[in-house]
Motif scaffolding. Structure first.
Motif, PDB file in Angstrom:
ATOM      1  N   THR A  12       0.739  -1.327  -0.042  1.00 27.29           N
ATOM      2  CA  THR A  12       0.010  -0.057   0.001  1.00 27.29           C
ATOM      3  C   THR A  12       0.942   1.201   0.088  1.00 27.29           C
ATOM      4  OG1 THR A  12      -0.033   0.141   2.374  1.00 27.29           O
ATOM      5  CG2 THR A  12      -1.836  -1.079   1.149  1.00 27.29           C
ATOM      6  N   GLY A  13       0.015   2.446  -0.096  1.00 27.84           N
ATOM      7  CA  GLY A  13       0.989   3.623   0.124  1.00 27.84           C
ATOM      8  C   GLY A  13       2.216   4.000  -0.954  1.00 27.84           C
ATOM      9  N   ILE A  14       3.081   4.603  -0.079  1.00 32.15           N
ATOM     10  CA  ILE A  14       4.248   4.850  -0.910  1.00 32.15           C
ATOM     11  C   ILE A  14       4.973   3.647  -1.586  1.00 32.15           C
ATOM     12  CG2 ILE A  14       6.775   5.880  -0.767  1.00 32.15           C
ATOM     13  CD1 ILE A  14       5.634   7.596   1.722  1.00 32.15           C
ATOM     14  N   GLY A  15       4.962   2.515  -1.016  1.00 30.18           N
ATOM     15  CA  GLY A  15       5.710   1.180  -1.444  1.00 30.18           C
ATOM     16  C   GLY A  15       4.892   0.738  -2.752  1.00 30.18           C
ATOM     17  N   LEU A  78      17.699  -1.003  -3.898  1.00 22.87           N
ATOM     18  CA  LEU A  78      17.040  -1.403  -2.773  1.00 22.87           C
ATOM     19  C   LEU A  78      16.098  -0.091  -2.454  1.00 22.87           C
ATOM     20  CD1 LEU A  78      16.200  -3.134  -0.310  1.00 22.87           C
ATOM     21  CD2 LEU A  78      18.132  -2.478   0.731  1.00 22.87           C
ATOM     22  N   VAL A  79      14.809  -0.448  -2.197  1.00 23.31           N
ATOM     23  CA  VAL A  79      14.063   0.731  -1.486  1.00 23.31           C
ATOM     24  C   VAL A  79      13.691   0.029  -0.066  1.00 23.31           C
ATOM     25  CG1 VAL A  79      11.931   2.209  -1.760  1.00 23.31           C
ATOM     26  CG2 VAL A  79      13.504   1.632  -3.820  1.00 23.31           C
ATOM     27  N   ASN A  80      13.989   0.676   0.957  1.00 16.47           N
ATOM     28  CA  ASN A  80      13.629   0.484   2.218  1.00 16.47           C
ATOM     29  C   ASN A  80      12.506   1.365   2.514  1.00 16.47           C
ATOM     30  OD1 ASN A  80      15.538  -1.557   3.216  1.00 16.47           O
ATOM     31  ND2 ASN A  80      17.138  -0.031   3.285  1.00 16.47           N
ATOM     32  N   ASN A 105      10.854  -0.305  11.991  1.00 17.35           N
ATOM     33  CA  ASN A 105      11.398   0.832  11.135  1.00 17.35           C
ATOM     34  C   ASN A 105      13.091   0.997  11.184  1.00 17.35           C
ATOM     35  OD1 ASN A 105       8.801   1.340  11.176  1.00 17.35           O
ATOM     36  ND2 ASN A 105       8.974   3.465  12.248  1.00 17.35           N
ATOM     37  N   VAL A 106      13.753   0.152  12.187  1.00 13.87           N
ATOM     38  CA  VAL A 106      15.273   0.584  12.280  1.00 13.87           C
ATOM     39  C   VAL A 106      16.283  -0.993  12.120  1.00 13.87           C
ATOM     40  CG1 VAL A 106      17.243   1.168  13.610  1.00 13.87           C
ATOM     41  CG2 VAL A 106      15.014   2.206  13.784  1.00 13.87           C
ATOM     42  N   PHE A 107      15.600  -1.998  13.005  1.00  9.56           N
ATOM     43  CA  PHE A 107      16.323  -3.271  12.860  1.00  9.56           C
ATOM     44  C   PHE A 107      16.165  -4.042  11.563  1.00  9.56           C
ATOM     45  CE2 PHE A 107      15.844  -2.714  17.730  1.00  9.56           C
ATOM     46  CZ  PHE A 107      16.858  -1.885  17.804  1.00  9.56           C
ATOM     47  N   GLY A 108      14.850  -3.841  11.183  1.00  9.04           N
ATOM     48  CA  GLY A 108      14.305  -4.649   9.923  1.00  9.04           C
ATOM     49  C   GLY A 108      15.003  -4.032   8.766  1.00  9.04           C
ATOM     50  N   LEU A 109      15.089  -2.642   8.744  1.00  4.62           N
ATOM     51  CA  LEU A 109      15.628  -2.066   7.742  1.00  4.62           C
ATOM     52  C   LEU A 109      17.072  -1.943   7.613  1.00  4.62           C
ATOM     53  CD1 LEU A 109      15.033   2.012   6.830  1.00  4.62           C
ATOM     54  CD2 LEU A 109      17.700   0.810   7.148  1.00  4.62           C
ATOM     55  N   MET A 110      17.836  -2.170   8.780  1.00  2.00           N
ATOM     56  CA  MET A 110      19.296  -2.531   8.576  1.00  2.00           C
ATOM     57  C   MET A 110      19.394  -3.875   8.184  1.00  2.00           C
ATOM     58  SD  MET A 110      20.471  -0.751  12.541  1.00  2.00           S
ATOM     59  CE  MET A 110      20.907   0.906  12.666  1.00  2.00           C
ATOM     60  N   GLU A 111      18.652  -4.862   8.724  1.00  2.00           N
ATOM     61  CA  GLU A 111      18.902  -6.214   8.270  1.00  2.00           C
ATOM     62  C   GLU A 111      18.766  -6.413   6.840  1.00  2.00           C
ATOM     63  OE1 GLU A 111      20.579  -9.620   9.816  1.00  2.00           O
ATOM     64  OE2 GLU A 111      20.085  -7.871  10.722  1.00  2.00           O
ATOM     65  N   ILE A 128      20.855   2.381  -2.500  1.00  2.00           N
ATOM     66  CA  ILE A 128      20.062   1.890  -1.106  1.00  2.00           C
ATOM     67  C   ILE A 128      19.262   3.170  -1.063  1.00  2.00           C
ATOM     68  CG2 ILE A 128      20.099   1.479   1.387  1.00  2.00           C
ATOM     69  CD1 ILE A 128      23.008   0.048   0.854  1.00  2.00           C
ATOM     70  N   VAL A 129      18.100   3.038  -1.053  1.00  2.00           N
ATOM     71  CA  VAL A 129      17.088   4.160  -0.563  1.00  2.00           C
ATOM     72  C   VAL A 129      16.278   3.876   0.234  1.00  2.00           C
ATOM     73  CG1 VAL A 129      15.302   5.852  -1.810  1.00  2.00           C
ATOM     74  CG2 VAL A 129      16.917   4.812  -3.162  1.00  2.00           C
ATOM     75  N   SER A 130      16.343   4.587   1.322  1.00  2.00           N
ATOM     76  CA  SER A 130      15.768   4.393   2.628  1.00  2.00           C
ATOM     77  C   SER A 130      14.619   5.386   2.907  1.00  2.00           C
ATOM     78  CB  SER A 130      16.590   4.278   3.791  1.00  2.00           C
ATOM     79  OG  SER A 130      17.421   3.222   3.860  1.00  2.00           O
ATOM     80  N   ILE A 131      13.479   4.987   3.236  1.00  2.00           N
ATOM     81  CA  ILE A 131      12.275   6.039   3.409  1.00  2.00           C
ATOM     82  C   ILE A 131      12.323   6.523   4.826  1.00  2.00           C
ATOM     83  CG2 ILE A 131       9.890   6.687   3.086  1.00  2.00           C
ATOM     84  CD1 ILE A 131      11.398   5.786   0.865  1.00  2.00           C
ATOM     85  N   ALA A 132      12.794   7.707   4.994  1.00  2.00           N
ATOM     86  CA  ALA A 132      12.992   8.235   6.532  1.00  2.00           C
ATOM     87  C   ALA A 132      12.000   9.303   6.664  1.00  2.00           C
ATOM     88  CB  ALA A 132      14.102   9.192   6.618  1.00  2.00           C
ATOM     89  N   SER A 133      11.902  10.457   6.827  1.00  2.00           N
ATOM     90  CA  SER A 133      10.627  11.300   7.032  1.00  2.00           C
ATOM     91  C   SER A 133      11.338  12.814   7.543  1.00  2.00           C
ATOM     92  CB  SER A 133       9.825  10.864   8.239  1.00  2.00           C
ATOM     93  OG  SER A 133       8.823  11.719   8.689  1.00  2.00           O
TER      94      SER A 133
END
Length: 274
Positions: A12-15, A78-80, A105-111, A128-133
């Motif tokens: 859903t959403g952004i993803g 990769l889009v986190n 939001n953190v540990f899963g993204l890191m793994e 590596i693209v990570s969705i922060a805010s």
């Protein structure tokens, strides 16, 4: 040969919007989510592979990466994206809720990121693209655990970029402002503690304003377009504001003294300036 993007939280959403956009641009898309059987519209698209992946279940990560590589041979981006918000007074949050917020939001993204590094290093290429805010650099009331995770993603990415530069791996942070998705309705987990009513009047003031910001925010397609830009611009740039007046808010946070910016936040969320 088409390039390939791997996206977490693509249901859903952004993803979802990001998966659609990359597909429209001619990319192969690996759209991962906890329940891929529900991704009927994405699964029907050519060159879109829907896979199960729960970022809090580390054992699900490598099989998804392996399946993606088996199908498309190489991953370029990769889009986190997987994440959600824990909402409410911090005192009402349980230890389990806070741990779950960080686990996603953190540990899963890191793994997930760690799982891709050998592949990107071997190719001496990758993004590596990570969705922060904007919530990774600006804080609003009732989101303290969520903000903590996004600030962590910012710090993680800021440091990681230096480690990966020698391998031609670029690190990107997307910083959306308010987005018109189900983040403010379906996505949040609300902290509540039976008998704790001290924050009720404060929550009653803040919640309508926070909900309104979501209702008037930018559509997820705006952020998806910024993600595509970050993934393809080929430059060593870290941060990308995305929609919802994100750029203006981040600029104000940078330029204004703490007290002045805090007064703006109070006026916007609580309804008073001091």
């Amino acid at each position: 040969m088409p390039k390939t993007v791997f996206i977490t939280g693509a249901s859903t959403g952004i993803g979802y919007a990001t998966a659609q956009l990359f597909h429209q641009k001619g990319w192969n898309v690996v759209a991962t989510m906890r329940s891929p059987e529900k991704a009927t519209s994405l699964a029907q698209l050519d060159n879109v592979l829907c896979l199960p992946l729960d970022v809090t279940n580390f054992s699900s990560i490598q099989p998804a990466v392996d399946a993606a590589l088996e199908r498309f041979a190489a991953i370029d981006v990769l889009v986190n994206n997987a994440g959600y918000g824990l909402l409410g007074a911090f005192e009402a949050c349980t230890a389990e809720q806070i741990q779950r917020q960080f686990a996603t939001n953190v540990f899963g993204l890191m793994e997930v990121t760690r799982a891709f590094l050998p592949h990107f290093r071997s190719r001496r290429s990758g993004v590596i693209v990570s969705i922060a805010s904007i919530g990774g650099r600006i804080a609003f009331p009732l989101y303290s655990p969520y903000h903590s995770t996004k600030w962590a993603v910012e710090g993680f990415s800021d440091s990681l970029q230096y480690e990966l530069e020698p391998f031609n791996i670029r690190v990107k942070l997307i910083e959306p402002g308010p987005i018109k998705t189900d983040f403010y309705t379906r996505s949040p987990e609300i902290s509540q503690q039976p008998g704790l009513t001290a924050y009720d009047s404060f929550i009653a003031k803040v919640m309508p304003n926070m909900t309104k910001s979501g209702e008037t925010g930018s559509p997820p397609e705006v952020t998806a377009a910024v993600i595509f830009q970050a993934a393809t611009d080929g430059i060593q740039r870290l941060r990308y504001p995305a929609g919802g007046n994100a750029g203006m808010l981040l600029l104000l946070r940078k330029l204004l003294p703490d007290a002045m910016f805090a007064a703006i936040v109070r006026a916007a969320t609580i309804g008073r300036s001091s």
